[in-house]
Motif scaffolding. Structure first.
Motif, short mmCIF file in Angstrom:
data_model
loop_
_atom_site.label_atom_id
_atom_site.label_comp_id
_atom_site.label_asym_id
_atom_site.label_seq_id
_atom_site.Cartn_x
_atom_site.Cartn_y
_atom_site.Cartn_z
N GLU A 81 15.45 3.51 -1.25
CA GLU A 81 14.08 3.66 -0.78
C GLU A 81 14.02 3.94 0.72
OE1 GLU A 81 11.28 3.68 -2.76
OE2 GLU A 81 12.84 3.78 -4.26
N GLY A 90 18.19 10.00 -1.59
CA GLY A 90 17.02 10.49 -2.31
C GLY A 90 17.35 11.24 -3.60
N ARG A 93 18.26 8.77 -6.27
CA ARG A 93 17.15 7.92 -6.73
C ARG A 93 16.25 8.66 -7.72
NH1 ARG A 93 13.57 6.05 -8.76
NH2 ARG A 93 11.99 4.59 -8.05
N TYR A 94 16.09 9.97 -7.54
CA TYR A 94 15.16 10.71 -8.41
C TYR A 94 15.87 11.51 -9.49
CZ TYR A 94 11.76 9.21 -5.03
OH TYR A 94 10.97 8.42 -4.23
N ASP A 95 17.16 11.30 -9.63
CA ASP A 95 17.92 11.95 -10.70
C ASP A 95 18.03 10.95 -11.85
OD1 ASP A 95 19.78 13.05 -12.41
OD2 ASP A 95 21.20 13.63 -10.84
N ARG A 96 17.12 11.08 -12.82
CA ARG A 96 17.04 10.09 -13.90
C ARG A 96 18.36 9.93 -14.64
NH1 ARG A 96 12.46 8.59 -17.95
NH2 ARG A 96 13.63 7.70 -19.68
N GLN A 117 13.09 -0.63 -10.02
CA GLN A 117 13.41 0.80 -9.95
C GLN A 117 13.44 1.40 -11.35
OE1 GLN A 117 13.59 2.61 -7.33
NE2 GLN A 117 14.92 1.83 -5.73
N PHE A 121 10.81 4.64 -13.95
CA PHE A 121 11.12 5.83 -14.72
C PHE A 121 10.29 5.94 -16.00
CE2 PHE A 121 14.98 5.61 -12.14
CZ PHE A 121 15.16 6.95 -11.79
#
Length: 239
Positions: A81, A90, A93-96, A117, A121
């Motif tokens: 974060e 980043g 964090r946003y790569d599921r 976190q 998702f």
């Protein structure tokens, strides 16, 4: 005189500088990190960050935090974060596909941050997804992480379920975090909860909602302090 002082401090401080202990070898801590010790992940990172202020940008630095979060270190999960630029965390964090298994693993090992976190998702998915997200957020909330409570309240509301107690926990636990708690405190204060009104008053008084800034409103703060006092919150009286 200035030259004398420079020479004096050079003589006095030089032995002290030489006496400073060398940084520990990070290798044993890296090995312990790989074996599943979250503290060692952070310690190995810290040792190398002190030696190189740009270590956090390296693949090795990122890998230590990824592993730390995976084995249940709350502090390691927090790094995803960060609001630094450039931020190498980043994309993870946003790569599921990459991060969700890490967060779920950390959650299973007791990381309230990782549970929060992982729950994120599932917020915009199907009913089944949101049910799963709510369970993860509840686990985070019950472990004492107020952002988990705020996320649980959001998910419960999206499922048309009673979110009051989750909002109460989010408001009471209002501390530095990424999620705003203003709405939670407003809902609970409206139910006649003095503590929630007091927390809401503090937000308007300080101009802060957790880690987020907000517009200060002294008049609103005074009204809420008075209401909180009337509802029995002694800390609000006389504010």
């Amino acid at each position: 005189m200035r030259i004398f002082l420079i020479l004096f401090f050079s003589v006095v401080l030089a032995p002290m500088a030489r006496a400073q202990p060398e940084s520990p070898d990070p290798a044993p801590f890296i090995a312990a990190c790989e074996a599943g010790d979250g503290f060692s992940c952070l310690y190995a990172y810290g040792v190398q960050q002190r030696a190189d202020s740009r270590f956090w940008l390296t693949d090795e630095g990122v890998a230590l935090f990824v592993r730390g979060c995976e084995v249940g270190s709350d502090r390691a999960c927090w790094v995803f974060e960060r609001i630094n630029t450039p931020n190498p965390y980043g994309p993870i964090r946003y790569d599921r596909a990459r991060y969700l298994p890490i967060a779920l693993s950390g959650c299973e090992r007791g990381s309230s941050m990782a549970c929060w976190q992982a729950a994120g998702f599932f917020e915009d998915g199907s009913v089944a997804d949101r049910e799963r997200g709510e369970a993860l957020a509840r686990q985070s909330c019950e472990a004492g992480f107020s952002d988990g409570c705020a996320r649980q309240a959001d998910l419960l509301a999206s499922l048309d379920r009673n979110a009051l107690e989750a909002s109460r926990a989010a408001c009471y636990g209002n501390r530095v975090g990424r999620m705003r708690k203003l709405g939670d405190c407003q809902v609970v204060c409206a139910e006649g909860d003095g503590t929630a009104c007091y927390e809401l008053a503090l937000m308007y008084h300080r101009g802060r909602d957790g880690a987020q800034t907000m517009r200060r409103d002294a008049g609103q703060a005074r009204e809420l302090f008075a209401r909180a006092c009337e509802l029995g919150e002694e800390a609000a009286c006389g504010r």
